[in-house]
Design a protein around this motif. Structure first.
Motif, PDB file in Angstrom:
ATOM      1  N   ARG A 252     -33.605  90.485  88.661  1.00  0.00           N
ATOM      2  CA  ARG A 252     -34.027  89.143  89.079  1.00  0.00           C
ATOM      3  C   ARG A 252     -34.573  88.352  87.891  1.00  0.00           C
ATOM      4  N   VAL A 253     -35.475  88.960  87.102  1.00  0.00           N
ATOM      5  CA  VAL A 253     -36.057  88.223  85.979  1.00  0.00           C
ATOM      6  C   VAL A 253     -35.034  88.027  84.866  1.00  0.00           C
ATOM      7  N   LEU A 254     -34.072  88.938  84.736  1.00  0.00           N
ATOM      8  CA  LEU A 254     -33.009  88.738  83.751  1.00  0.00           C
ATOM      9  C   LEU A 254     -32.201  87.498  84.098  1.00  0.00           C
ATOM     10  N   SER A 255     -31.935  87.316  85.375  1.00  0.00           N
ATOM     11  CA  SER A 255     -31.189  86.133  85.804  1.00  0.00           C
ATOM     12  C   SER A 255     -32.026  84.872  85.608  1.00  0.00           C
ATOM     13  N   VAL A 256     -33.302  84.947  85.935  1.00  0.00           N
ATOM     14  CA  VAL A 256     -34.183  83.792  85.801  1.00  0.00           C
ATOM     15  C   VAL A 256     -34.295  83.356  84.340  1.00  0.00           C
ATOM     16  N   ALA A 257     -34.410  84.334  83.433  1.00  0.00           N
ATOM     17  CA  ALA A 257     -34.581  84.042  82.015  1.00  0.00           C
ATOM     18  C   ALA A 257     -33.259  83.878  81.275  1.00  0.00           C
ATOM     19  N   ARG A 258     -32.163  83.889  82.006  1.00  0.00           N
ATOM     20  CA  ARG A 258     -30.832  83.746  81.405  1.00  0.00           C
ATOM     21  C   ARG A 258     -30.553  84.852  80.374  1.00  0.00           C
ATOM     22  N   LEU A 259     -30.926  86.072  80.718  1.00  0.00           N
ATOM     23  CA  LEU A 259     -30.686  87.211  79.844  1.00  0.00           C
ATOM     24  C   LEU A 259     -29.581  88.122  80.359  1.00  0.00           C
ATOM     25  N   ASP A 260     -29.032  87.841  81.538  1.00  0.00           N
ATOM     26  CA  ASP A 260     -28.025  88.737  82.111  1.00  0.00           C
ATOM     27  C   ASP A 260     -26.756  88.774  81.258  1.00  0.00           C
ATOM     28  N   ASP A 261     -26.386  87.633  80.658  1.00  0.00           N
ATOM     29  CA  ASP A 261     -25.209  87.639  79.776  1.00  0.00           C
ATOM     30  C   ASP A 261     -25.464  88.482  78.533  1.00  0.00           C
ATOM     31  N   LEU A 262     -26.675  88.406  77.989  1.00  0.00           N
ATOM     32  CA  LEU A 262     -27.016  89.213  76.824  1.00  0.00           C
ATOM     33  C   LEU A 262     -26.925  90.697  77.158  1.00  0.00           C
ATOM     34  N   VAL A 263     -27.460  91.099  78.297  1.00  0.00           N
ATOM     35  CA  VAL A 263     -27.431  92.512  78.684  1.00  0.00           C
ATOM     36  C   VAL A 263     -25.991  92.983  78.852  1.00  0.00           C
ATOM     37  N   ALA A 264     -25.134  92.118  79.387  1.00  0.00           N
ATOM     38  CA  ALA A 264     -23.730  92.494  79.580  1.00  0.00           C
ATOM     39  C   ALA A 264     -23.021  92.701  78.246  1.00  0.00           C
ATOM     40  N   ARG A 265     -23.464  91.998  77.183  1.00  0.00           N
ATOM     41  CA  ARG A 265     -22.824  92.133  75.879  1.00  0.00           C
ATOM     42  C   ARG A 265     -23.325  93.330  75.095  1.00  0.00           C
ATOM     43  N   LEU A 266     -24.524  93.791  75.399  1.00  0.00           N
ATOM     44  CA  LEU A 266     -25.106  94.891  74.631  1.00  0.00           C
ATOM     45  C   LEU A 266     -24.365  96.192  74.917  1.00  0.00           C
ATOM     46  N   PRO A 267     -24.185  97.043  73.904  1.00  0.00           N
ATOM     47  CA  PRO A 267     -23.384  98.259  74.089  1.00  0.00           C
ATOM     48  C   PRO A 267     -23.974  99.217  75.117  1.00  0.00           C
ATOM     49  N   ARG A 268     -25.285  99.301  75.208  1.00  0.00           N
ATOM     50  CA  ARG A 268     -25.921 100.214  76.167  1.00  0.00           C
ATOM     51  C   ARG A 268     -26.766  99.464  77.191  1.00  0.00           C
ATOM     52  N   GLY A 269     -26.488  98.188  77.363  1.00  0.00           N
ATOM     53  CA  GLY A 269     -27.202  97.410  78.352  1.00  0.00           C
ATOM     54  C   GLY A 269     -28.697  97.368  78.081  1.00  0.00           C
ATOM     55  N   LEU A 270     -29.490  97.602  79.120  1.00  0.00           N
ATOM     56  CA  LEU A 270     -30.940  97.550  78.979  1.00  0.00           C
ATOM     57  C   LEU A 270     -31.491  98.646  78.075  1.00  0.00           C
ATOM     58  N   ASP A 271     -30.723  99.698  77.864  1.00  0.00           N
ATOM     59  CA  ASP A 271     -31.192 100.811  77.037  1.00  0.00           C
ATOM     60  C   ASP A 271     -30.835 100.635  75.559  1.00  0.00           C
ATOM     61  N   THR A 272     -30.308  99.480  75.198  1.00  0.00           N
ATOM     62  CA  THR A 272     -29.997  99.200  73.792  1.00  0.00           C
ATOM     63  C   THR A 272     -31.277  98.989  72.999  1.00  0.00           C
ATOM     64  N   LEU A 273     -31.357  99.610  71.833  1.00  0.00           N
ATOM     65  CA  LEU A 273     -32.521  99.443  70.972  1.00  0.00           C
ATOM     66  C   LEU A 273     -32.490  98.056  70.326  1.00  0.00           C
ATOM     67  N   VAL A 274     -33.625  97.390  70.297  1.00  0.00           N
ATOM     68  CA  VAL A 274     -33.683  96.019  69.786  1.00  0.00           C
ATOM     69  C   VAL A 274     -34.125  95.961  68.330  1.00  0.00           C
ATOM     70  N   GLY A 275     -34.428  97.100  67.715  1.00  0.00           N
ATOM     71  CA  GLY A 275     -34.810  97.111  66.312  1.00  0.00           C
ATOM     72  C   GLY A 275     -36.284  96.823  66.106  1.00  0.00           C
ATOM     73  N   HIS A 276     -36.708  96.983  64.855  1.00  0.00           N
ATOM     74  CA  HIS A 276     -38.109  96.749  64.513  1.00  0.00           C
ATOM     75  C   HIS A 276     -38.466  95.286  64.748  1.00  0.00           C
ATOM     76  N   ARG A 277     -39.447  95.066  65.634  1.00  0.00           N
ATOM     77  CA  ARG A 277     -39.899  93.720  65.996  1.00  0.00           C
ATOM     78  C   ARG A 277     -38.758  92.862  66.548  1.00  0.00           C
ATOM     79  N   GLY A 278     -37.779  93.506  67.166  1.00  0.00           N
ATOM     80  CA  GLY A 278     -36.701  92.756  67.795  1.00  0.00           C
ATOM     81  C   GLY A 278     -35.752  92.096  66.833  1.00  0.00           C
ATOM     82  N   THR A 279     -35.534  92.722  65.661  1.00  0.00           N
ATOM     83  CA  THR A 279     -34.685  92.105  64.640  1.00  0.00           C
ATOM     84  C   THR A 279     -33.230  91.993  65.076  1.00  0.00           C
ATOM     85  N   LYS A 280     -32.799  92.758  66.081  1.00  0.00           N
ATOM     86  CA  LYS A 280     -31.426  92.679  66.553  1.00  0.00           C
ATOM     87  C   LYS A 280     -31.218  91.560  67.570  1.00  0.00           C
TER      88      LYS A 280
END
Length: 386
Positions: A252-280
């Motif tokens: 629900r919050v992914l849809s609200v924040a417009r993050l669902d497209d990002l999650v769909a593009r990530l190789p491991r979805g929500l379990d994708t590592l975002v890097g140190h301080r979110g550098t990815k």
């Protein structure tokens, strides 16, 4: 040396973009050299102490041997007594060496304990038993500042000088004013990162000092200006403040924040590592993650600090702005605002200047009645909406 490395690595792109690699390298080299000299100095004194002890023991051994030989020659003692004394000297060597080593280790430990005690003397957040307070998510929060005074340290000028305003439940309240007026500090006081030096802040009619801090913060969603993202997976960042959140709530919050497209593009979805301080993640993606993280807690009071959507494109900003407006129907929303799109959506605007509340009203009322706000409006093209 560690502090110098953290300073440089924490802003590596800024250092490179500024062409300051060699200067920062020199800073780290000087820090490393100071650390090396301190270590060599400590090792030198330990070596001097150890070798001095060994030399003294050797002198004692030869002294006993020389005196004992003379005593044996004169018949005062026999050879067995001399050998016994020599054995005593040998038996004393190891304990004395251990004692010298213990003294050196004690000095190292004492320095470490002194630093620990220095940290222990730092003021800690007050703790009180949890009272029977409203549970998070029960109802929108009501907030009131009453003659609040605050300064960070005694030798600095005050940040707030008698700030007073009231925020009713539900709706969006925007705080505007020139830089350094104390807008951001208001949110720090609400979160009890600091306590006011005078006056009182009331949440639901109860002074913040009476609230249990964890329970207070569980009712607040806080979106910081730089939208920090922690190392780990995207899921870890989203559930940071709501570890029991279900997959349905996360979606629900992914849809609200417009993050669902990002999650769909990530190789491991929500379990994708975002890097140190979110550098990815891009700057806009980090901001949306911060907003989603705050909304996932279902806060009674949502704090949006210094345009938490400033790095979004126009489409995503408009969508998220509409989302915040929708949230404001059932939640109390406070936002530090500088942009037209945020100010015009607010139900009320609080003008802060030089640590005081100068005016409170709607955009139309303030443009007509408050000179400072009218100047800000004209400068930022807010008056064009009239």
């Amino acid at each position: 040396m560690g502090a110098a490395l953290e300073r440089m690595l924490g802003a590596l792109r800024t250092v490179k973009a500024s062409g300051a690699e060699h200067r920062e390298e020199a800073v780290i080299h000087r820090a490393a050299e100071r650390a090396w000299r301190a270590s060599v100095r400590a090792a030198k004194w330990l070596a001097i102490a150890g070798h001095t002890a060994e030399f003294a023991l050797q002198v004692a051994f030869f002294t006993v041997l020389a005196v004992g030989r003379a005593r044996v020659a004169s018949g005062a003692i026999d050879v067995g007594t001399l050998i016994a004394f020599l054995m005593y000297v040998f038996y004393l060597v190891l304990p004395l060496q251990q004692l010298i080593s213990a003294v050196g280790q004690y000095q190292v430990g004492a320095a470490a304990v002194a630093r620990i005690q220095e940290a222990e003397r730092l003021p800690a957040e007050p703790s009180r038993p949890a009272a029977a307070l409203p549970v998070p998510g029960a109802a929108p929060a009501e907030l009131e500042f009453r003659e609040v005074h605050f300064r960070y340290v005694p030798d600095l000028p005050p940040v707030h000088r008698g700030v007073s305003f009231a925020v009713p439940p539900r709706g969006m309240t925007a705080f505007v004013g020139p830089s350094g007026a104390g807008k951001t500090t208001l949110f720090s006081l609400i979160e009890r990162f600091y306590d006011p030096t005078g006056g009182s802040i009331l949440l639901d009619g109860r002074d913040l000092s009476e609230w249990d801090i964890p329970q207070l913060r569980s009712a607040i969603g806080y979106v910081e200006q730089d939208a920090p993202v922690l190392s780990g997976s995207l899921r870890d960042n989203l559930v940071l403040g709501a570890p029991e959140a279900t997959d349905h709530e996360i979606r629900r919050v992914l849809s609200v924040a417009r993050l669902d497209d990002l999650v769909a593009r990530l190789p491991r979805g929500l379990d994708t590592l975002v890097g140190h301080r979110g550098t990815k993640l891009s700057g806009g993606e980090r901001q949306r993650v911060a907003v989603a993280r705050a909304l996932l807690r279902r806060p009674r009071l949502l704090l949006l600090l210094d345009e938490a959507t400033s790095q979004l494109d126009a489409v995503n900003e408009a969508a998220l702005r509409d989302t915040v407006a929708e949230v404001a129907r059932t939640t109390t929303v406070l936002v530090v605002a500088h942009r037209l799109s945020t100010v015009t959506l607010a139900d009320r605007i609080v003008v802060v200047n030089a640590g005081r509340v100068q005016a409170v009203g709607t955009h139309t009322e303030l443009v007509a009645a408050d000179p400072l706000y009218a100047e800000l409006a004209a400068t930022q093209f807010l008056a064009a909406t009239l």
